[in-house]
Design a protein around this motif. Structure first.
Motif, short mmCIF file in Angstrom:
data_model
loop_
_atom_site.label_atom_id
_atom_site.label_comp_id
_atom_site.label_asym_id
_atom_site.label_seq_id
_atom_site.Cartn_x
_atom_site.Cartn_y
_atom_site.Cartn_z
N ARG A 149 0.84 -1.21 0.00
CA ARG A 149 0.00 0.00 0.00
C ARG A 149 0.87 1.26 0.00
NH1 ARG A 149 -3.91 0.04 4.84
NH2 ARG A 149 -4.53 2.00 3.83
N ALA A 150 1.91 1.26 0.82
CA ALA A 150 2.79 2.42 0.86
C ALA A 150 3.49 2.61 -0.48
CB ALA A 150 3.82 2.26 1.97
N ALA A 151 3.99 1.53 -1.08
CA ALA A 151 4.70 1.63 -2.35
C ALA A 151 3.79 2.15 -3.46
CB ALA A 151 5.29 0.27 -2.73
N LEU A 152 2.55 1.66 -3.50
CA LEU A 152 1.62 2.12 -4.53
C LEU A 152 1.24 3.58 -4.31
CD1 LEU A 152 -0.69 -1.01 -4.93
CD2 LEU A 152 1.07 -0.18 -6.51
N ARG A 153 1.12 3.99 -3.08
CA ARG A 153 0.84 5.40 -2.81
C ARG A 153 1.99 6.28 -3.28
NH1 ARG A 153 -2.31 6.44 2.90
NH2 ARG A 153 -3.99 4.92 2.64
N TYR A 154 3.20 5.81 -3.05
CA TYR A 154 4.35 6.54 -3.55
C TYR A 154 4.30 6.66 -5.08
CZ TYR A 154 7.40 7.17 0.53
OH TYR A 154 7.96 7.60 1.70
N ALA A 155 4.11 5.52 -5.75
CA ALA A 155 4.12 5.52 -7.21
C ALA A 155 3.03 6.43 -7.76
CB ALA A 155 3.95 4.09 -7.73
N GLY A 156 1.83 6.31 -7.22
CA GLY A 156 0.72 7.14 -7.69
C GLY A 156 0.93 8.61 -7.39
N GLY A 157 1.39 8.92 -6.19
CA GLY A 157 1.60 10.32 -5.82
C GLY A 157 2.68 10.98 -6.66
N VAL A 158 3.79 10.27 -6.86
CA VAL A 158 4.88 10.82 -7.66
C VAL A 158 4.42 11.06 -9.09
CG1 VAL A 158 7.16 10.33 -8.63
CG2 VAL A 158 6.69 9.81 -6.23
N PHE A 159 3.66 10.13 -9.64
CA PHE A 159 3.19 10.28 -11.03
C PHE A 159 2.29 11.52 -11.17
CE2 PHE A 159 -0.05 9.58 -14.29
CZ PHE A 159 0.75 9.40 -15.40
N VAL A 160 1.37 11.69 -10.27
CA VAL A 160 0.45 12.83 -10.35
C VAL A 160 1.21 14.15 -10.27
CG1 VAL A 160 -1.42 14.04 -9.17
CG2 VAL A 160 -1.55 11.57 -9.47
N VAL A 161 2.17 14.22 -9.37
CA VAL A 161 2.92 15.47 -9.21
C VAL A 161 3.78 15.76 -10.44
CG1 VAL A 161 4.57 16.73 -7.79
CG2 VAL A 161 2.89 15.24 -6.71
N GLN A 162 4.32 14.70 -11.08
CA GLN A 162 5.14 14.93 -12.28
C GLN A 162 4.29 15.48 -13.42
OE1 GLN A 162 8.31 14.86 -11.38
NE2 GLN A 162 7.21 14.12 -9.56
N VAL A 163 3.07 15.03 -13.52
CA VAL A 163 2.16 15.61 -14.50
C VAL A 163 1.98 17.11 -14.22
CG1 VAL A 163 -0.21 15.61 -15.39
CG2 VAL A 163 0.96 13.44 -14.94
N GLY A 164 1.89 17.43 -12.93
CA GLY A 164 1.76 18.84 -12.55
C GLY A 164 2.97 19.67 -12.95
N TRP A 165 4.19 19.11 -12.78
CA TRP A 165 5.40 19.84 -13.16
C TRP A 165 5.44 20.11 -14.66
CZ3 TRP A 165 7.75 22.44 -9.70
CH2 TRP A 165 7.95 21.96 -8.41
N LEU A 166 5.02 19.12 -15.45
CA LEU A 166 5.02 19.31 -16.90
C LEU A 166 3.96 20.34 -17.32
CD1 LEU A 166 5.48 15.61 -18.08
CD2 LEU A 166 7.18 17.45 -18.12
N LEU A 167 2.79 20.29 -16.70
CA LEU A 167 1.76 21.28 -17.01
C LEU A 167 2.19 22.68 -16.60
CD1 LEU A 167 -1.49 19.35 -16.00
CD2 LEU A 167 -0.63 19.80 -18.31
N ARG A 168 3.02 22.78 -15.57
CA ARG A 168 3.49 24.09 -15.10
C ARG A 168 4.25 24.83 -16.20
NH1 ARG A 168 8.42 25.67 -12.66
NH2 ARG A 168 8.19 27.55 -11.34
N LEU A 169 4.89 24.10 -17.10
CA LEU A 169 5.64 24.74 -18.18
C LEU A 169 4.74 25.50 -19.14
CD1 LEU A 169 8.19 21.88 -19.03
CD2 LEU A 169 8.57 23.91 -17.61
N THR A 170 3.46 25.21 -19.14
CA THR A 170 2.52 25.90 -20.04
C THR A 170 1.92 27.14 -19.41
OG1 THR A 170 0.59 24.62 -19.29
CG2 THR A 170 1.95 23.65 -21.04
N LEU A 171 2.20 27.38 -18.12
CA LEU A 171 1.59 28.51 -17.43
C LEU A 171 2.32 29.81 -17.75
CD1 LEU A 171 1.04 26.92 -13.88
CD2 LEU A 171 -0.64 27.21 -15.71
N PRO A 172 1.64 30.94 -17.64
CA PRO A 172 2.32 32.23 -17.84
C PRO A 172 3.33 32.48 -16.73
CG PRO A 172 0.06 32.53 -17.07
CD PRO A 172 0.19 31.08 -17.42
N ASP A 173 4.30 33.33 -17.00
CA ASP A 173 5.39 33.58 -16.06
C ASP A 173 4.89 34.07 -14.71
OD1 ASP A 173 7.12 32.81 -18.01
OD2 ASP A 173 7.72 34.84 -18.60
N SER A 174 3.80 34.80 -14.70
CA SER A 174 3.30 35.36 -13.44
C SER A 174 2.81 34.27 -12.49
CB SER A 174 2.16 36.34 -13.73
OG SER A 174 1.10 35.70 -14.43
#
Length: 404
Positions: A149-174
């Motif tokens: 359960r802990a390992a799957l939570r890690y895998a899922g949480g890390v994946f979701v946040v990485q999607v967020g980092w990639l989407l951040r590149l599309t945001l305006p500088d502000s």
């Protein structure tokens, strides 16, 4: 008979290692991992130095903290995972090499992040490292049912946040600063949430050793800056630079002594382990900033900077003060020495005042020397170490795990 590595299969079932495993030390792969991270640390410190010397104070500090977060967080996650699940098979090694490649990509993007505010390369390198981490956690989930359960939570949480980092590149500088804070918070929450079902079997003494080794890596950057200052003084025939280099040497020696004065320990309790592990972000980042500050001071003495003497002094004083206060919170506070606590906090306060006077780097060196003397005296006067200095205990090495 123990099977040699050459006879092992190319992959093994990834089961957790024992928390009370004797003689658990850093492996050659972990040391190689640290060595490759030196590049990223050096790039961050060097970029901070140049940005400060050019007078871009706000941008320099903000971008340094963001860049160093990426370096520290990727290193920290590998370290805690390896402490629990280092199988040393071929798949594990190759996955680790992918993480190292991501670190090198990240390092290559550091100068552009400081000069142009372009974090794309850093983000791509960081995501490469973190996606490799997901592969590791999926393997752990498949091979260690007790902590699935802990390992799957890690895998899922890390994946979701990485999607967020990639989407951040599309945001305006502000939006970049605010989005960074949100995603950084999400990153640090992943372990806090994932470890709740039952903490993964990381090894407390191994973790302490790994953190000590990374501390040495960052201190090495300060040593390099001090060496370059000596070289600059020799080439220029400037005697004052020689004294500045001597003061820098005392500072780095003191930083080392204060960290390694007594054996550190990390508790098995989740809240305390997170506080200790996360708190080292300020330890590592402040040491790297001390090196950059010493370089700024050298530039100022040679009239190669665009900042005042006060600013150059604070470039050293502020990270030293942060280091001392953080070290007190992580290592000294639990020893319950009131006068040592007063010495640490008082030294940090005085360090912040010395740039207002002459020779700030020399005065910082004197204050740190005095703090080391007080620390040594406190250790020698501790007639009952078990009562006054908890230090590493048997429970820290392999006792029951508490997930708060």
């Amino acid at each position: 008979m123990t099977q040699t590595r050459s006879a092992r299969p190319w992959y093994r079932r990834m089961t957790g290692r024992r928390r009370d495993e004797p003689h658990r030390t850093a492996t050659p792969l972990e040391l190689f991992f640290d060595l490759c991270f030196v590049v990223a640390v050096a790039q961050a410190a060097d970029s901070l130095h140049h940005a400060l010397s050019e007078g871009h104070l706000d941008l320099a500090v903000g971008r340094y903290l963001m860049v160093f977060f990426a370096i520290w967080w990727a290193w920290m996650n590998f370290t805690w995972f390896a402490s629990a699940y280092d199988t040393d098979d071929d798949v594990y090694r190759i996955t680790t090499f992918v993480e190292i490649a991501g670190a090198l990509i990240l390092a290559s993007g550091v100068p552009r992040a400081f000069t142009e505010g372009d974090f794309a390369t850093i983000t791509f390198g960081y995501v490469v490292m973190r996606l490799a981490t997901i592969v590791q956690w999926v393997r752990a989930a498949a091979g260690d049912p007790d902590h699935r359960r802990a390992a799957l939570r890690y895998a899922g949480g890390v994946f979701v946040v990485q999607v967020g980092w990639l989407l951040r590149l599309t945001l305006p500088d502000s939006w970049l600063a605010a989005s960074f804070l949100v995603l950084a918070l999400a990153e640090v929450l992943v372990p806090a949430v994932a470890e709740r079902p039952g903490m993964t079997p990381w090894h407390p003494r191994h973790i302490v050793e790994r953190y000590g080794l990374f501390t040495l890596i960052v201190l090495g950057e300060v040593v390099l800056v001090t060496s370059l200052a000596i070289q600059t003084g020799l080439d220029a025939g400037d005697r004052h630079l020689w004294s500045l280099a001597a003061a820098g040497t005392v500072i780095v020696f003191a930083l080392w002594w204060l960290y390694f004065d007594r054996p550190a320990a990390v508790s098995n309790r989740l809240r305390h382990a997170l506080f200790w592990g996360y708190g080292h972000y300020l330890i590592f980042a402040s040491i790297g900033a001390v090196g950059a500050g010493l370089a700024v001071e050298v530039d100022h003495e040679r009239d190669d900077s665009h900042v005042s003497g006060l600013t150059a002094g604070y470039a050293v004083a502020v990270p030293v003060a942060v280091y001392v206060v953080t070290l007190w919170a992580l290592h000294v506070r639990r020893r319950q020495h009131r006068w040592l606590t007063a010495a640490c906090l008082g030294t940090a306060a005085l360090v912040l005042l010395v740039p207002l006077g002459p020779a700030p780097v020399h005065l910082v060196a004197v204050l740190l020397f005095c703090l080391v003397a007080v620390t040594v005296l406190a250790r020698r006067l501790s007639t009952s170490p078990d009562a006054t200095d908890p230090g590493p205990t048997a429970s820290d090495g392999g006792g029951p795990v508490e997930a708060e």
